[in-house]
Design a protein around this motif. Structure first.
Motif, PDB file in Angstrom:
ATOM      1  N   GLY A 267      -0.723  41.567  64.504  1.00 53.30           N
ATOM      2  CA  GLY A 267      -0.311  41.161  65.773  1.00 53.30           C
ATOM      3  C   GLY A 267      -0.026  42.260  66.686  1.00 53.30           C
ATOM      4  O   GLY A 267       0.457  42.327  67.997  1.00 53.30           O
ATOM      5  N   TYR A 268       0.066  43.389  66.012  1.00 53.08           N
ATOM      6  CA  TYR A 268       0.791  44.305  66.841  1.00 53.08           C
ATOM      7  C   TYR A 268       0.198  46.093  67.473  1.00 53.08           C
ATOM      8  O   TYR A 268      -0.632  46.193  66.333  1.00 53.08           O
ATOM      9  CB  TYR A 268       2.579  44.448  66.305  1.00 53.08           C
ATOM     10  N   VAL A 269       0.354  46.235  68.249  1.00 59.63           N
ATOM     11  CA  VAL A 269      -0.668  47.537  68.801  1.00 59.63           C
ATOM     12  C   VAL A 269       0.514  48.754  70.001  1.00 59.63           C
ATOM     13  O   VAL A 269       0.622  47.611  71.280  1.00 59.63           O
ATOM     14  CB  VAL A 269      -1.658  47.161  69.786  1.00 59.63           C
ATOM     15  N   GLY A 270       0.568  49.647  69.418  1.00 55.65           N
ATOM     16  CA  GLY A 270       1.713  50.352  69.715  1.00 55.65           C
ATOM     17  C   GLY A 270       1.304  51.647  69.768  1.00 55.65           C
ATOM     18  O   GLY A 270       1.028  52.299  68.681  1.00 55.65           O
TER      19      GLY A 270
ATOM     20  N   LEU B 138       0.172  56.868  76.104  1.00 57.24           N
ATOM     21  CA  LEU B 138       2.024  57.103  76.556  1.00 57.24           C
ATOM     22  C   LEU B 138       1.693  56.395  78.539  1.00 57.24           C
ATOM     23  O   LEU B 138       2.158  56.041  79.136  1.00 57.24           O
ATOM     24  CB  LEU B 138       2.506  58.042  76.428  1.00 57.24           C
ATOM     25  N   TYR B 139       0.365  57.516  78.843  1.00 58.55           N
ATOM     26  CA  TYR B 139       0.181  57.476  80.231  1.00 58.55           C
ATOM     27  C   TYR B 139      -0.421  56.471  80.847  1.00 58.55           C
ATOM     28  O   TYR B 139       0.228  56.275  81.725  1.00 58.55           O
ATOM     29  CB  TYR B 139      -0.772  59.234  80.471  1.00 58.55           C
ATOM     30  N   PHE B 140      -1.196  56.227  80.049  1.00 55.22           N
ATOM     31  CA  PHE B 140      -1.986  54.380  80.652  1.00 55.22           C
ATOM     32  C   PHE B 140      -0.734  53.181  80.107  1.00 55.22           C
ATOM     33  O   PHE B 140      -1.419  51.863  79.070  1.00 55.22           O
ATOM     34  CB  PHE B 140      -2.899  54.399  80.060  1.00 55.22           C
ATOM     35  N   THR B 141       0.249  53.463  80.317  1.00 54.72           N
ATOM     36  CA  THR B 141       1.855  51.903  80.123  1.00 54.72           C
ATOM     37  C   THR B 141       2.052  51.228  80.863  1.00 54.72           C
ATOM     38  O   THR B 141       1.349  49.977  79.759  1.00 54.72           O
ATOM     39  CB  THR B 141       2.804  52.985  79.978  1.00 54.72           C
ATOM     40  N   THR B 142       0.078  50.930  81.844  1.00 50.60           N
ATOM     41  CA  THR B 142       0.006  49.859  82.412  1.00 50.60           C
ATOM     42  C   THR B 142      -1.074  48.976  81.530  1.00 50.60           C
ATOM     43  O   THR B 142      -0.397  47.311  81.034  1.00 50.60           O
ATOM     44  CB  THR B 142      -0.770  50.331  84.014  1.00 50.60           C
TER      45      THR B 142
ATOM     46  N   PHE C 138      -7.005  56.286  63.376  1.00 50.46           N
ATOM     47  CA  PHE C 138      -5.990  54.767  62.922  1.00 50.46           C
ATOM     48  C   PHE C 138      -6.159  53.631  64.261  1.00 50.46           C
ATOM     49  O   PHE C 138      -6.140  52.456  64.346  1.00 50.46           O
ATOM     50  CB  PHE C 138      -5.056  55.112  61.939  1.00 50.46           C
ATOM     51  N   ALA C 139      -5.296  54.708  65.187  1.00 47.12           N
ATOM     52  CA  ALA C 139      -4.962  54.096  67.159  1.00 47.12           C
ATOM     53  C   ALA C 139      -6.650  54.247  67.535  1.00 47.12           C
ATOM     54  O   ALA C 139      -6.436  53.073  68.557  1.00 47.12           O
ATOM     55  CB  ALA C 139      -4.190  55.250  67.041  1.00 47.12           C
ATOM     56  N   ALA C 140      -7.753  54.489  67.346  1.00 44.38           N
ATOM     57  CA  ALA C 140      -8.731  54.404  68.405  1.00 44.38           C
ATOM     58  C   ALA C 140      -9.399  52.668  68.043  1.00 44.38           C
ATOM     59  O   ALA C 140      -9.527  52.268  69.044  1.00 44.38           O
ATOM     60  CB  ALA C 140     -10.104  55.356  67.857  1.00 44.38           C
ATOM     61  N   GLY C 141      -8.898  52.472  66.476  1.00 44.70           N
ATOM     62  CA  GLY C 141      -9.728  51.649  65.881  1.00 44.70           C
ATOM     63  C   GLY C 141      -8.272  50.246  66.513  1.00 44.70           C
ATOM     64  O   GLY C 141      -9.034  49.063  67.037  1.00 44.70           O
ATOM     65  N   LEU C 142      -7.232  50.598  66.332  1.00 45.33           N
ATOM     66  CA  LEU C 142      -6.328  49.581  66.986  1.00 45.33           C
ATOM     67  C   LEU C 142      -6.130  49.426  68.337  1.00 45.33           C
ATOM     68  O   LEU C 142      -6.061  48.145  68.538  1.00 45.33           O
ATOM     69  CB  LEU C 142      -4.742  50.692  66.908  1.00 45.33           C
ATOM     70  N   TYR C 143      -6.706  50.282  69.004  1.00 41.16           N
ATOM     71  CA  TYR C 143      -6.874  50.165  70.465  1.00 41.16           C
ATOM     72  C   TYR C 143      -8.507  49.595  70.765  1.00 41.16           C
ATOM     73  O   TYR C 143      -8.453  48.542  71.311  1.00 41.16           O
ATOM     74  CB  TYR C 143      -6.211  51.281  71.222  1.00 41.16           C
ATOM     75  N   GLY C 144      -9.121  50.037  69.774  1.00 44.84           N
ATOM     76  CA  GLY C 144     -10.027  48.820  70.323  1.00 44.84           C
ATOM     77  C   GLY C 144     -10.411  47.980  70.501  1.00 44.84           C
ATOM     78  O   GLY C 144     -10.694  47.145  70.890  1.00 44.84           O
ATOM     79  N   ALA C 145     -10.229  47.219  69.330  1.00 46.94           N
ATOM     80  CA  ALA C 145      -9.843  45.975  68.951  1.00 46.94           C
ATOM     81  C   ALA C 145      -8.320  45.262  69.867  1.00 46.94           C
ATOM     82  O   ALA C 145      -8.966  44.299  70.380  1.00 46.94           O
ATOM     83  CB  ALA C 145      -9.051  45.616  67.574  1.00 46.94           C
ATOM     84  N   GLY C 146      -7.504  45.802  69.997  1.00 50.49           N
ATOM     85  CA  GLY C 146      -6.193  45.263  70.813  1.00 50.49           C
ATOM     86  C   GLY C 146      -6.443  45.170  71.976  1.00 50.49           C
ATOM     87  O   GLY C 146      -6.063  44.654  72.446  1.00 50.49           O
ATOM     88  N   LEU C 147      -6.942  46.279  72.447  1.00 49.59           N
ATOM     89  CA  LEU C 147      -7.231  46.562  74.528  1.00 49.59           C
ATOM     90  C   LEU C 147      -8.463  44.949  74.717  1.00 49.59           C
ATOM     91  O   LEU C 147      -7.788  43.931  75.444  1.00 49.59           O
ATOM     92  CB  LEU C 147      -7.547  47.304  74.525  1.00 49.59           C
TER      93      LEU C 147
ATOM     94  N   GLY D 298       4.721  48.299  72.965  1.00 49.76           N
ATOM     95  CA  GLY D 298       3.555  47.600  72.174  1.00 49.76           C
ATOM     96  C   GLY D 298       2.927  46.589  73.036  1.00 49.76           C
ATOM     97  O   GLY D 298       3.655  46.015  73.481  1.00 49.76           O
ATOM     98  N   LEU D 299       1.925  46.480  72.224  1.00 46.45           N
ATOM     99  CA  LEU D 299       1.025  44.705  73.234  1.00 46.45           C
ATOM    100  C   LEU D 299       1.535  43.868  71.778  1.00 46.45           C
ATOM    101  O   LEU D 299       0.859  44.336  71.062  1.00 46.45           O
ATOM    102  CB  LEU D 299      -0.590  44.611  73.828  1.00 46.45           C
ATOM    103  N   ILE D 300       1.417  42.416  72.082  1.00 47.87           N
ATOM    104  CA  ILE D 300       1.696  41.662  71.116  1.00 47.87           C
ATOM    105  C   ILE D 300       0.600  40.507  71.090  1.00 47.87           C
ATOM    106  O   ILE D 300       0.032  40.309  71.957  1.00 47.87           O
ATOM    107  CB  ILE D 300       2.891  40.758  71.057  1.00 47.87           C
ATOM    108  N   LEU D 301      -0.251  40.653  70.530  1.00 46.48           N
ATOM    109  CA  LEU D 301      -1.578  39.580  69.716  1.00 46.48           C
ATOM    110  C   LEU D 301      -1.183  37.849  69.724  1.00 46.48           C
ATOM    111  O   LEU D 301      -0.549  38.521  68.128  1.00 46.48           O
ATOM    112  CB  LEU D 301      -2.788  40.536  69.429  1.00 46.48           C
ATOM    113  N   GLN D 302      -0.910  37.399  70.455  1.00 47.97           N
ATOM    114  CA  GLN D 302      -0.710  35.726  69.822  1.00 47.97           C
ATOM    115  C   GLN D 302      -1.718  35.386  69.282  1.00 47.97           C
ATOM    116  O   GLN D 302      -2.648  35.760  69.102  1.00 47.97           O
ATOM    117  CB  GLN D 302      -0.611  34.359  71.037  1.00 47.97           C
ATOM    118  N   GLN D 303      -1.199  33.794  68.099  1.00 49.24           N
ATOM    119  CA  GLN D 303      -1.751  33.487  66.869  1.00 49.24           C
ATOM    120  C   GLN D 303      -3.110  33.256  67.380  1.00 49.24           C
ATOM    121  O   GLN D 303      -3.933  32.706  66.765  1.00 49.24           O
ATOM    122  CB  GLN D 303      -0.537  32.440  66.859  1.00 49.24           C
TER     123      GLN D 303
END
Length: 322
Positions: free
Chosen positions: A239-242, A132-136, A68-77, A143-148
């Motif tokens: 719009g949230y990736v955390g 958590l390690y790559f917090t930068t 689930f997180a792979a898809g979340l971060y794959g799209a979000g990042l 988390g990251l907020i994806l704007q509208q």
């Protein structure tokens, strides 16, 4: 005996009726409940991916949060850091789930039983700690907020704002309907029947010449892709990736949803997710001890619906339910 490899007309009609009812709900539900059901539909896709591995494949995984997180971060990042649009970002999320499913499956499926459960849990923990390690880049649990403005979908020459409640609901429903029908046809195919037979007796299937490892690897990869699709959809729709969404809790929840709705039933993940969400929502609006109420409801359901709600209904009254 002739084996039916396509869904029966009545089961296909039932699934189409459920999709039609959910479509009508977009115009019938109040704003609050439409938002809740949008989230439930996306998480039900996550549960359907888990059900393919656990319900039909018989593999108890405690690491599905990483898919689930792979898809979340794959799209979000890719949206947040590379300014990708929704379609390629969504594809990146599914691709991440496919790759992770292949790699984790190739390693974890060399074990079985409790060892498989622990190995998948460890992989998931590694993924969680990596976020958590790559917090930068990920900003950890904050988390990251994806704007509208970056959450707009181009389709057939038109632009759709995915932050709009109605568009978000319809997009979540489209994904849910696609995965539901895909799951229905997969489990009725020759491959699906072989996967269920492997769940029941893998030694016998080996003796019959089936490649048990390859069949399970396909199941885990498909499951990873479906869970990743849910994660990618969660990122672009809400719009949230955390990192919270990669924690162990999100590996346990789909197991509870599937057990509650009925493992190895196509509609069980939706029912289980919906029931769990509303039990928590209603209980928390009346008492701070809402987890106690949730626990009592779960005990009741386990006592009287040991195969889950739809699993028990199928065993007692409707044997044609897939």
């Amino acid at each position: 005996m002739k084996v039916r490899l396509l869904p029966s007309p009545q089961s296909l009609l039932l699934h189409l009726a459920v999709i039609a009812a959910l479509l009508a709900a977009n115009w019938l539900l109040p704003e609050y409940h439409r938002g809740v059901v949008s989230r439930v539909l996306v998480l039900a896709v996550f549960a359907m991916g888990y059900n393919l591995t656990f319900g039909y494949g018989g593999l108890l995984s405690l690491g599905h949060a990483m898919f689930f997180a792979a898809g979340l971060y794959g799209a979000g990042l890719t949206i947040y850091h590379l300014d990708w649009s929704v379609w390629p970002a969504f594809g990146a999320g599914i691709g991440a789930g496919l790759l992770l499913g292949l790699v984790v499956g190739a390693l974890a499926l060399r074990t079985s039983g409790v060892a498989f459960m622990i190995v998948t849990l460890m992989f998931s923990q590694v993924f969680y700690l990596t976020t958590l390690y790559f917090t930068t880049y990920t900003r950890g649990e904050e988390g990251l907020i994806l704007q509208q403005e970056v959450r707009s979908l181009e389709l057939a020459g038109a632009t759709f704002d995915l932050s709009d409640p109605s568009t978000r609901y319809l997009a979540a429903l489209a994904l849910f309907a696609l995965v539901l029908l895909f799951t229905l046809f997969v489990i009725r195919s020759g491959y699906g029947r072989a996967l269920i037979a492997i769940r029941e007796n893998d030694e016998r299937m080996r003796m019959l010449g089936f490649n048990v490892f390859a069949n399970r690897l396909v199941a885990l990869t498909l499951s990873g892709m479906i869970c990743a699709a849910a994660g990618a959809a969660y990122a672009v729709l809400f719009g949230y990736v955390g990192s919270t969404l990669a924690s162990t809790q999100y590996s346990i929840l789909p197991l509870l949803w599937v057990l509650l709705g009925g493992a190895a039933t196509t509609l069980g993940p939706l029912l289980g997710t919906l029931v769990m969400f509303y039990v928590i929502d209603i209980a928390s609006s009346h008492t701070t001890a809402h987890l106690l109420v949730v626990g009592l409801v779960l005990i009741f359901l386990v006592l009287f619906f040991r195969r889950g709600i739809l699993g028990t209904i199928r065993a007692r009254w409707l044997p044609w339910l897939p």
